[in-house]
Design an enzyme around this catalytic site. Structure first.
Site, PDB file in Angstrom:
ATOM      1  N   GLU A  15       7.760  23.509  18.644  1.00 30.50           N
ATOM      2  CA  GLU A  15       8.229  23.454  20.178  1.00 30.50           C
ATOM      3  C   GLU A  15       9.714  23.892  20.301  1.00 30.50           C
ATOM      4  O   GLU A  15      10.145  23.884  22.106  1.00 30.50           O
ATOM      5  CB  GLU A  15       7.661  22.635  21.253  1.00 30.50           C
ATOM      6  CG  GLU A  15       5.977  22.179  20.991  1.00 30.50           C
ATOM      7  CD  GLU A  15       6.014  23.123  21.984  1.00 30.50           C
ATOM      8  OE1 GLU A  15       5.686  23.442  22.969  1.00 30.50           O
ATOM      9  OE2 GLU A  15       4.548  24.003  22.014  1.00 30.50           O
ATOM     10  N   ASP A  75      13.753  32.450  11.286  1.00 35.13           N
ATOM     11  CA  ASP A  75      13.124  31.825  10.776  1.00 35.13           C
ATOM     12  C   ASP A  75      15.179  30.897  10.498  1.00 35.13           C
ATOM     13  O   ASP A  75      16.179  31.953  10.764  1.00 35.13           O
ATOM     14  CB  ASP A  75      13.061  32.964   9.547  1.00 35.13           C
ATOM     15  CG  ASP A  75      12.590  32.009   8.066  1.00 35.13           C
ATOM     16  OD1 ASP A  75      11.397  31.062   8.927  1.00 35.13           O
ATOM     17  OD2 ASP A  75      12.995  31.374   7.251  1.00 35.13           O
ATOM     18  N   ASP A 161      18.215  17.598  13.948  1.00 34.15           N
ATOM     19  CA  ASP A 161      19.840  17.760  14.810  1.00 34.15           C
ATOM     20  C   ASP A 161      20.063  16.473  15.273  1.00 34.15           C
ATOM     21  O   ASP A 161      21.889  16.596  15.210  1.00 34.15           O
ATOM     22  CB  ASP A 161      19.613  18.500  16.151  1.00 34.15           C
ATOM     23  CG  ASP A 161      19.149  19.902  16.193  1.00 34.15           C
ATOM     24  OD1 ASP A 161      20.169  20.571  15.488  1.00 34.15           O
ATOM     25  OD2 ASP A 161      18.112  19.870  17.407  1.00 34.15           O
TER      26      ASP A 161
HETATM   27  O1  LIG Z   1       8.082  29.061  11.437  1.00 36.51           O
HETATM   28  P1  LIG Z   1       8.154  28.167  13.157  1.00 36.51           P
HETATM   29  O2  LIG Z   1       6.639  28.785  13.566  1.00 36.51           O
HETATM   30  O3  LIG Z   1       8.805  29.532  13.962  1.00 36.51           O
HETATM   31  O4  LIG Z   1       8.756  27.151  12.938  1.00 36.51           O
HETATM   32  P2  LIG Z   1       9.444  25.856  12.116  1.00 36.51           P
HETATM   33  O5  LIG Z   1       9.538  24.606  12.891  1.00 36.51           O
HETATM   34  O6  LIG Z   1       8.312  26.409  10.609  1.00 36.51           O
HETATM   35  O7  LIG Z   1      10.350  27.342  11.682  1.00 36.51           O
HETATM   36  P3  LIG Z   1      10.672  27.672   9.955  1.00 36.51           P
HETATM   37  O8  LIG Z   1       9.705  27.645   8.592  1.00 36.51           O
HETATM   38  O9  LIG Z   1      12.197  29.224  10.402  1.00 36.51           O
HETATM   39  O10 LIG Z   1      11.922  26.196   9.940  1.00 36.51           O
HETATM   40  C1  LIG Z   1      13.154  26.112  10.182  1.00 36.51           C
HETATM   41  C2  LIG Z   1      13.344  25.011  10.092  1.00 36.51           C
HETATM   42  O11 LIG Z   1      15.009  24.056   9.941  1.00 36.51           O
HETATM   43  C3  LIG Z   1      15.249  23.497  10.433  1.00 36.51           C
HETATM   44  N1  LIG Z   1      16.022  23.817  11.627  1.00 36.51           N
HETATM   45  C4  LIG Z   1      15.629  25.001  12.057  1.00 36.51           C
HETATM   46  N2  LIG Z   1      16.651  25.061  13.462  1.00 36.51           N
HETATM   47  C5  LIG Z   1      16.942  23.980  13.751  1.00 36.51           C
HETATM   48  C6  LIG Z   1      17.749  23.232  15.174  1.00 36.51           C
HETATM   49  O12 LIG Z   1      18.132  23.937  15.649  1.00 36.51           O
HETATM   50  N3  LIG Z   1      17.807  22.258  14.880  1.00 36.51           N
HETATM   51  C7  LIG Z   1      17.188  21.923  13.560  1.00 36.51           C
HETATM   52  N4  LIG Z   1      16.782  21.900  12.750  1.00 36.51           N
HETATM   53  C8  LIG Z   1      16.497  22.991  12.678  1.00 36.51           C
HETATM   54  C9  LIG Z   1      14.148  22.478  11.304  1.00 36.51           C
HETATM   55  O13 LIG Z   1      13.589  21.760   9.802  1.00 36.51           O
HETATM   56  C10 LIG Z   1      12.884  23.250  10.872  1.00 36.51           C
HETATM   57  O14 LIG Z   1      12.106  23.161  10.715  1.00 36.51           O
HETATM   58 MG   LIG Z   2       8.370  28.231   9.269  1.00 38.60          MG
END
Ligand SMILES: O=P(O)(O)OP(=O)(O)OP(=O)(O)OC[C@H]1O[C@@H](n2cnc3c(O)ncnc32)[C@H](O)[C@@H]1O
Ligand SMILES: [Mg+2]
Length: 199
Positions: A15, A75, A161
């Site tokens: 989300e 990702d 964050d």
């Molecule tokens: O795969 P989707 O469904 O997109 O959702 P996910 O949360 O599993 O996404 P990822 O596999 O790409 O994992 C990325 C993780 O890295 C961290 N992360 C990535 N971008 C971030 C941000 O802008 N702020 C804080 N944490 C972040 C956070 O823990 C995310 O869950």
């Molecule tokens: Mg993921």
């Protein structure tokens, strides 16, 4: 035709990411529709790649195949220098498969216990892949440098964050508005590159 080309299915179950995508894409005239709104029953793919780029391509292609729409996948993750790049591609499941932000943050702090501020340098990285039926994949990436704090600050954003401090701004990413975070974040940078490619 016009509407078809302007709808982007956002291939994420996160989300927080979705809010950031909408805030950038909708003012540019794209309709950002979460893949769960197209079909809530689609199971999440296994993120078996060793790199952000592999996993972003895997997710974008998987959801395009399932929905038939152009799908934009993200990702991303946190790369901590003193941890030799961990949690990296495992950022979402750092503390286990349950994807719990609080558990992930607790593990990060434990791993960094006793590490002084000047050695807590880190960066967020994001790779976006747009998969469109019958066309080549489009890819864009972005990074954002910061420092990992010991105590959290702010309630905005998601994931790591509250601990991700931007020295130039004097605050964490969780203390920034959506617009401010998108202005300097890994995801915001990657999104601007990707939308430039689409013009
Ligand atoms: O795969 P989707 O469904 O997109 O959702 P996910 O949360 O599993 O996404 P990822 O596999 O790409 O994992 C990325 C993780 O890295 C961290 N992360 C990535 N971008 C971030 C941000 O802008 N702020 C804080 N944490 C972040 C956070 O823990 C995310 O869950
Ligand atoms: Mg993921």
């Amino acid at each position: 035709m016009e509407k078809q080309t302007r709808t982007l299915v956002i291939a994420t179950k996160n989300e927080g990411k979705l809010r950031e995508f909408k805030a950038v894409l909708e003012p540019l005239g794209f309709s950002a529709v979460p893949v769960g709104d197209i079909d809530a029953a689609i199971a999440e793919p296994k993120e078996t790649g060793m790199t952000f780029a592999e996993n972003a391509a895997l997710k974008a292609t998987y959801y395009m195949d399932k929905t038939g729409y152009s799908c934009l996948a993200d990702d991303s993750g946190l790369i901590v220098d003193v941890l030799h790049g961990r949690p990296g591609v495992y950022s979402a499941r750092y503390a286990g498969p349950q994807h719990n932000d609080a558990d992930n943050n607790a593990k990060l702090l434990a791993e960094l216990s006793g590490v002084p501020a000047e050695k807590r340098t880190a960066r967020y990285a994001c790779v976006l892949v747009l998969a469109r039926p019958g066309r080549e994949l489009l890819t864009a990436e972005g990074t954002c440098e910061g420092i990992i704090l010991n105590t959290p600050a702010g309630d905005n954003g998601f994931g790591y964050d509250p601990y991700f401090y931007i020295p130039e701004k004097g605050k964490t990413m969780a203390e920034m508005s959506l617009a401010e975070k998108n202005g300097l974040s890994h995801r915001g940078k990657a999104l601007r590159k990707l939308t430039d490619l689409l013009r």
